[in-house]
Write a protein that holds these residues in place. Sequence first.
Motif, PDB file in Angstrom:
ATOM      1  N   LEU A 107       9.235  -1.315   6.295  1.00 24.18           N
ATOM      2  CA  LEU A 107       8.586  -0.926   7.619  1.00 24.18           C
ATOM      3  C   LEU A 107       7.391  -0.362   7.759  1.00 24.18           C
ATOM      4  O   LEU A 107       7.302   0.567   7.298  1.00 24.18           O
ATOM      5  CB  LEU A 107       9.978  -0.531   8.353  1.00 24.18           C
ATOM      6  N   ASN A 108       6.399  -1.105   8.179  1.00 22.54           N
ATOM      7  CA  ASN A 108       5.272  -0.394   8.316  1.00 22.54           C
ATOM      8  C   ASN A 108       4.858  -0.198   9.770  1.00 22.54           C
ATOM      9  O   ASN A 108       5.741  -0.302  10.599  1.00 22.54           O
ATOM     10  CB  ASN A 108       4.026  -1.299   7.945  1.00 22.54           C
ATOM     11  N   ASP A 187      -1.844  -6.940   1.927  1.00 24.12           N
ATOM     12  CA  ASP A 187      -0.398  -6.095   2.166  1.00 24.12           C
ATOM     13  C   ASP A 187      -1.238  -4.821   2.477  1.00 24.12           C
ATOM     14  O   ASP A 187      -1.922  -4.177   1.717  1.00 24.12           O
ATOM     15  CB  ASP A 187       0.117  -6.196   1.150  1.00 24.12           C
ATOM     16  N   LEU A 188      -1.477  -4.396   3.654  1.00 25.80           N
ATOM     17  CA  LEU A 188      -2.186  -2.965   4.204  1.00 25.80           C
ATOM     18  C   LEU A 188      -3.543  -2.964   3.511  1.00 25.80           C
ATOM     19  O   LEU A 188      -3.824  -1.971   2.862  1.00 25.80           O
ATOM     20  CB  LEU A 188      -1.118  -1.993   3.770  1.00 25.80           C
ATOM     21  N   GLY A 189      -4.188  -4.171   3.514  1.00 24.87           N
ATOM     22  CA  GLY A 189      -5.749  -4.013   3.146  1.00 24.87           C
ATOM     23  C   GLY A 189      -5.767  -4.220   1.634  1.00 24.87           C
ATOM     24  O   GLY A 189      -7.061  -4.424   1.385  1.00 24.87           O
ATOM     25  N   VAL A 190      -4.905  -4.756   1.050  1.00 26.16           N
ATOM     26  CA  VAL A 190      -4.564  -4.944  -0.607  1.00 26.16           C
ATOM     27  C   VAL A 190      -4.258  -6.431  -0.631  1.00 26.16           C
ATOM     28  O   VAL A 190      -3.299  -6.798  -0.169  1.00 26.16           O
ATOM     29  CB  VAL A 190      -3.736  -4.136  -1.216  1.00 26.16           C
ATOM     30  N   TYR A 191      -5.417  -7.129  -1.206  1.00 27.90           N
ATOM     31  CA  TYR A 191      -4.808  -8.589  -1.402  1.00 27.90           C
ATOM     32  C   TYR A 191      -4.181  -8.674  -2.869  1.00 27.90           C
ATOM     33  O   TYR A 191      -4.704  -8.264  -3.889  1.00 27.90           O
ATOM     34  CB  TYR A 191      -6.227  -9.518  -1.433  1.00 27.90           C
ATOM     35  N   ILE A 192      -2.840  -9.327  -2.790  1.00 34.50           N
ATOM     36  CA  ILE A 192      -2.098  -9.654  -3.964  1.00 34.50           C
ATOM     37  C   ILE A 192      -2.185 -11.044  -4.424  1.00 34.50           C
ATOM     38  O   ILE A 192      -1.581 -11.768  -3.452  1.00 34.50           O
ATOM     39  CB  ILE A 192      -0.648  -9.115  -3.611  1.00 34.50           C
TER      40      ILE A 192
END
Length: 259
Positions: A107-108, A187-192
């Motif tokens: 949960l964000n 995901d929260l500003g990070v590209y996976i």
Amino acid sequence: MSDILLAVDRGDFAALLDLFTAFDTVNHDILLRRLQTSFGIHGVALDWFWSYLVGRTQYVRRGTARSSIVYLTCCVPHGSVLGPILFIMYTADLVSLVERYELSPHLNADDTQIYGSCSPCDADSFLTRVSQCTCTVADWMQSNRLQLNCGKTDFAWLTTNRSLHRLPTMGPTIGSVTVVPSQSLCDLGVYIDADLTMRTQVQRIASRGFAGLRRLRSIRRYVPTSVFRLLVTAFVLNRVDYCNSLLVDLPANLLQRLQ
């Protein structure tokens, strides 16, 4: 992220589902009731939350023109310290719903993520389980007056580069919408990336860093060196430092782009 990496190291397929929701539709009555029944908040503390949420107004102003005042019956204040906390408390019941399907929730502040892993031979049954879970979550959100935006819901299969060809081509079904798997997921500003190479993240850091440097170059001769260093730190180095622990052990050619 560590759970996903461990699963891939075991040879499993990992999956990450990002369910986009907004706390604009958080119902005040349901939230206050949940604070009381689920978290044991009573008396003066509950009255304080009631005064914080109820009676807020909003209007739109453009120049000297102003719209009529509207009283808010839902949502938590944007940009506040309590807003994200109250949203997580509002959606806390989702944890048990997701774990019922042997998946893991995250949960964000204003959205929910579901992730899990399976062996390659169980990919189809795993996808069915994810679809059932998302339908249950969607029903729960509807009954709690939250809006699940299927158009902004992302799904990605994650594995090593050598196993990419073995991944299913379909994603989970939410209602009547089938989510197409993405090659990269933010995901929260990070590209996976689907192959966990972090190539997209490095490319975006480098492109944004160069764009920031180009803009700063135009004012270089007009500001003191100390001020310019602060600007470089704020607009360039800040992007490199964000979640940089995920860049450990990357190939030299990717790290060189950041250098």
